[in-house]
Design a protein around this motif. Sequence first.
Motif, PDB file in Angstrom:
ATOM      1  N   ASN A  62       4.106   2.355  -4.824  1.00  0.00           N
ATOM      2  CA  ASN A  62       3.029   3.275  -4.435  1.00  0.00           C
ATOM      3  C   ASN A  62       1.703   2.641  -4.016  1.00  0.00           C
ATOM      4  O   ASN A  62       0.732   3.349  -3.815  1.00  0.00           O
ATOM      5  N   VAL A  63       1.653   1.319  -3.883  1.00  0.00           N
ATOM      6  CA  VAL A  63       0.374   0.702  -3.519  1.00  0.00           C
ATOM      7  C   VAL A  63       0.096   0.790  -2.014  1.00  0.00           C
ATOM      8  O   VAL A  63      -1.029   0.578  -1.568  1.00  0.00           O
ATOM      9  N   GLY A  64       1.149   1.093  -1.225  1.00  0.00           N
ATOM     10  CA  GLY A  64       0.946   1.258   0.217  1.00  0.00           C
ATOM     11  C   GLY A  64       1.671   0.218   1.064  1.00  0.00           C
ATOM     12  O   GLY A  64       1.280  -0.062   2.195  1.00  0.00           O
ATOM     13  N   LYS A  65       2.757  -0.344   0.559  1.00  0.00           N
ATOM     14  CA  LYS A  65       3.501  -1.370   1.298  1.00  0.00           C
ATOM     15  C   LYS A  65       4.126  -0.817   2.564  1.00  0.00           C
ATOM     16  O   LYS A  65       3.986  -1.378   3.647  1.00  0.00           O
ATOM     17  N   SER A  66       4.828   0.294   2.404  1.00  0.00           N
ATOM     18  CA  SER A  66       5.490   0.879   3.568  1.00  0.00           C
ATOM     19  C   SER A  66       4.456   1.381   4.574  1.00  0.00           C
ATOM     20  O   SER A  66       4.669   1.303   5.783  1.00  0.00           O
ATOM     21  N   SER A  67       3.324   1.854   4.049  1.00  0.00           N
ATOM     22  CA  SER A  67       2.258   2.295   4.949  1.00  0.00           C
ATOM     23  C   SER A  67       1.791   1.122   5.809  1.00  0.00           C
ATOM     24  O   SER A  67       1.529   1.269   7.003  1.00  0.00           O
ATOM     25  N   THR A 113       5.949   8.184   0.799  1.00  0.00           N
ATOM     26  CA  THR A 113       5.674   9.381  -0.004  1.00  0.00           C
ATOM     27  C   THR A 113       4.839   8.959  -1.197  1.00  0.00           C
ATOM     28  O   THR A 113       4.650   7.761  -1.442  1.00  0.00           O
ATOM     29  N   GLY A 168       8.605   4.323  -6.109  1.00  0.00           N
ATOM     30  CA  GLY A 168       9.989   3.916  -5.895  1.00  0.00           C
ATOM     31  C   GLY A 168      10.611   4.559  -4.667  1.00  0.00           C
ATOM     32  O   GLY A 168      11.817   4.767  -4.616  1.00  0.00           O
ATOM     33  N   THR A 169       9.796   4.864  -3.668  1.00  0.00           N
ATOM     34  CA  THR A 169      10.322   5.482  -2.443  1.00  0.00           C
ATOM     35  C   THR A 169      11.215   4.497  -1.691  1.00  0.00           C
ATOM     36  O   THR A 169      12.309   4.824  -1.264  1.00  0.00           O
ATOM     37  N   THR A 170      10.726   3.284  -1.532  1.00  0.00           N
ATOM     38  CA  THR A 170      11.526   2.283  -0.832  1.00  0.00           C
ATOM     39  C   THR A 170      12.497   1.669  -1.833  1.00  0.00           C
ATOM     40  O   THR A 170      12.090   1.107  -2.842  1.00  0.00           O
ATOM     41  N   GLY A 176       9.014  -1.454  -4.399  1.00  0.00           N
ATOM     42  CA  GLY A 176       7.931  -1.742  -5.336  1.00  0.00           C
ATOM     43  C   GLY A 176       8.463  -2.363  -6.618  1.00  0.00           C
ATOM     44  O   GLY A 176       9.512  -1.963  -7.125  1.00  0.00           O
ATOM     45  N   ASN A 197      -6.002  -2.356  -1.488  1.00  0.00           N
ATOM     46  CA  ASN A 197      -5.786  -1.145  -0.686  1.00  0.00           C
ATOM     47  C   ASN A 197      -6.370   0.104  -1.363  1.00  0.00           C
ATOM     48  O   ASN A 197      -6.737   0.077  -2.528  1.00  0.00           O
ATOM     49  N   LYS A 198      -6.383   1.148  -0.597  1.00  0.00           N
ATOM     50  CA  LYS A 198      -6.898   2.467  -1.025  1.00  0.00           C
ATOM     51  C   LYS A 198      -8.403   2.420  -1.273  1.00  0.00           C
ATOM     52  O   LYS A 198      -8.912   2.963  -2.255  1.00  0.00           O
ATOM     53  N   ASP A 243     -10.516   3.969   0.245  1.00  0.00           N
ATOM     54  CA  ASP A 243     -11.110   5.300   0.420  1.00  0.00           C
ATOM     55  C   ASP A 243     -11.236   6.028  -0.920  1.00  0.00           C
ATOM     56  O   ASP A 243     -11.928   7.033  -1.027  1.00  0.00           O
ATOM     57  N   SER A 300      -7.720   0.226   3.834  1.00  0.00           N
ATOM     58  CA  SER A 300      -7.283   1.583   3.538  1.00  0.00           C
ATOM     59  C   SER A 300      -6.274   1.956   4.602  1.00  0.00           C
ATOM     60  O   SER A 300      -6.605   2.037   5.780  1.00  0.00           O
ATOM     61  N   MET A 301      -5.040   2.110   4.181  1.00  0.00           N
ATOM     62  CA  MET A 301      -4.000   2.472   5.138  1.00  0.00           C
ATOM     63  C   MET A 301      -4.239   3.890   5.645  1.00  0.00           C
ATOM     64  O   MET A 301      -3.901   4.218   6.772  1.00  0.00           O
TER      65      MET A 301
HETATM   66  N1  LIG Z   1      -5.719   7.372  -0.397  1.00  0.00           N
HETATM   67  C1  LIG Z   1      -4.893   6.456   0.077  1.00  0.00           C
HETATM   68  N2  LIG Z   1      -3.562   6.647  -0.025  1.00  0.00           N
HETATM   69  C2  LIG Z   1      -2.744   5.708   0.477  1.00  0.00           C
HETATM   70  C3  LIG Z   1      -3.231   4.525   1.089  1.00  0.00           C
HETATM   71  N3  LIG Z   1      -2.162   3.785   1.465  1.00  0.00           N
HETATM   72  C4  LIG Z   1      -1.054   4.475   1.094  1.00  0.00           C
HETATM   73  N4  LIG Z   1      -1.382   5.631   0.507  1.00  0.00           N
HETATM   74  C5  LIG Z   1      -0.509   6.644  -0.042  1.00  0.00           C
HETATM   75  O1  LIG Z   1       0.146   6.116  -1.168  1.00  0.00           O
HETATM   76  C6  LIG Z   1       1.472   6.628  -1.282  1.00  0.00           C
HETATM   77  C7  LIG Z   1       2.476   5.515  -1.343  1.00  0.00           C
HETATM   78  O2  LIG Z   1       2.472   4.819  -0.115  1.00  0.00           O
HETATM   79  P1  LIG Z   1       3.713   3.944   0.331  1.00  0.00           P
HETATM   80  O3  LIG Z   1       3.319   3.226   1.577  1.00  0.00           O
HETATM   81  O4  LIG Z   1       4.939   4.726   0.341  1.00  0.00           O
HETATM   82  O5  LIG Z   1       3.763   2.920  -0.885  1.00  0.00           O
HETATM   83  P2  LIG Z   1       4.847   1.804  -1.215  1.00  0.00           P
HETATM   84  O6  LIG Z   1       4.108   0.658  -1.742  1.00  0.00           O
HETATM   85  O7  LIG Z   1       5.734   1.567  -0.056  1.00  0.00           O
HETATM   86  O8  LIG Z   1       5.668   2.482  -2.410  1.00  0.00           O
HETATM   87  P3  LIG Z   1       7.186   2.211  -2.881  1.00  0.00           P
HETATM   88  O9  LIG Z   1       8.059   2.249  -1.682  1.00  0.00           O
HETATM   89  O10 LIG Z   1       7.436   3.339  -3.827  1.00  0.00           O
HETATM   90  O11 LIG Z   1       7.210   0.916  -3.575  1.00  0.00           O
HETATM   91  C8  LIG Z   1       1.647   7.560  -0.087  1.00  0.00           C
HETATM   92  O12 LIG Z   1       1.373   8.867  -0.483  1.00  0.00           O
HETATM   93  C9  LIG Z   1       0.600   7.051   0.889  1.00  0.00           C
HETATM   94  O13 LIG Z   1       0.164   8.072   1.771  1.00  0.00           O
HETATM   95  C10 LIG Z   1      -4.644   4.363   1.187  1.00  0.00           C
HETATM   96  O14 LIG Z   1      -5.172   3.363   1.697  1.00  0.00           O
HETATM   97  N5  LIG Z   1      -5.407   5.341   0.667  1.00  0.00           N
END
Ligand SMILES: Nc1nc2c(ncn2[C@@H]2O[C@H](COP(=O)(O)OP(=O)(O)OP(=O)(O)O)[C@@H](O)[C@H]2O)c(=O)[nH]1
Length: 459
Positions: free
Chosen positions: A231-236, A250, A254-256, A278, A335-336, A338, A361-362
């Motif tokens: 959930n830190v924003g890797k896929s983003s 999402t 654990g989405t990915t 993640g 990240n994040k 915002d 900030s993704m």
């Molecule tokens: N507010 C905010 N939300 C973000 C940011 N980047 C990602 N998100 C949100 O964080 C959530 C997880 O983002 P993912 O990119 O799926 O994260 P991930 O690290 O791939 O997560 P896993 O696949 O579960 O390991 C989503 O709801 C994104 O929209 C950001 O910079 N700011």
Amino acid sequence: MYKTDTIAAIATALGESAIGIVRLSGDEAIEIASKVFKGKNLNNVDSHTINYGHIIDPETGKVIDEVMVSVLKAPRSYTTEDSVEINSHGGIMAIQRVLEVVLANGARLAEPGEFSKRAFLNGRIDLSQAEAVMDLIQAKTDKAMDASMNQLQGSLSTKIRSLRQEMLDTLAQVEVTIDYPEYDDVEEMSLKQLNETAVHVKEQIQKILHQAQHGRLFRDGINTAIIGRPNVGKSSLLNRLTGLEKAIVTDIEGTTRDTIEEYVNVRGVPLRLIDTAGIRQTDEVVERIGVERSRKVMEEADLVILILNQAQALQEVDIELLELTKDQNRIILLNKQDLEPQLTHADLEPYIQDADLIATSMLEESGIAELEAQIEQRFFSGEIKSGDVNYLLNTRHTQLLRQAISSLDEVLESTEMMLPVDLIQMDFTRAWDLLGEITGDSVQDELLNKLFSQFCLGK
Ligand SMILES: Nc1nc2c(ncn2[C@@H]2O[C@H](COP(=O)(O)OP(=O)(O)OP(=O)(O)O)[C@@H](O)[C@H]2O)c(=O)[nH]1
Ligand SMILES: [Mg+2]
């Protein structure tokens, strides 16, 4: 001259496309083509002309396709044999029917790589050039294209040949010194000559290996692992860098579940981006496999992008990842941005030394340009310049070069120990042989067949 049978294959990728090419090579290439071609008599046209007409089935007279046919007479063709290229319509059916009628009229279906093999056997290209053809087909980036092109033009072969020549000269000198001793210290002279050349050749081989390491990065892309907690924003990040919604994003941790790979070009730097699952403690089987995979990808990466969520306090897994990657080529993203900050630089202080932290900030797409600039700077500053990428070595080349170095090491050791000259000559000659295998100047049949079978059909 011995007669070669005529081979044919589809040289373009199968699929919907405007044009497809069926290629023929061999003594009867032109004759076979003219049997199935309605238009000018191909037997009488000039070499290197392209001729408009139709491919017909000579049995039924039925028209198969409207085509342009190039005639390339020996020896001015890729294989150095008479060659014909039929440019037909690209649809799968059309081109396959053209191939079928060519086969029905005397050509044999080529094996994979057989065109290049003939080019090699006929002395048109050497082995490392033939391999460059394969790299060119598989090149994923502009840089890789340039390097393969260089090699195709013989950069590696030229270098290897000059090293072998130098070694041969030394061997000749040693023979002369032994046969016509002017001095009493014949042995010593010979040892000195062998030693000096071995030192020089070894240096040169090491240089090739060093340059090629960068070559590999540019050929295959820089293995870049995006890692971090769920959930830190890797896929983003993957999606931002590719400009595609490639990975599912999402807010569920654990989405990915499995790694996702994408090639991107960041300011001229080819990256093989790998989005990972993640990392966290988990009992769920599928996710656990994903996490294990992530760790492996992380270990093997040329570059690690570690993402931390600055809207949460530092967690144990973050610290673990910071520790695990501390000796790697690494960029850390906070990240994040915002969101309300919970993580300060001071919290990170104990785990990082003048590391590159980039605030991103993704969501608002901020900080991405800084990240791209950082990647560009790392890979284009200092040692790695794209112009340096002259050599692309495959495993076979690398192994031969390494073996040559170890034979040269034996030479160096034995000369220091003043062992008998003829013994040293043997190791010296072995190194010379090994280098010859790279260009194919000393190579066995079996190896050849294996090599060329890795090519695609029609090459
Ligand atoms: N507010 C905010 N939300 C973000 C940011 N980047 C990602 N998100 C949100 O964080 C959530 C997880 O983002 P993912 O990119 O799926 O994260 P991930 O690290 O791939 O997560 P896993 O696949 O579960 O390991 C989503 O709801 C994104 O929209 C950001 O910079 N700011
Ligand atoms: Mg993800």
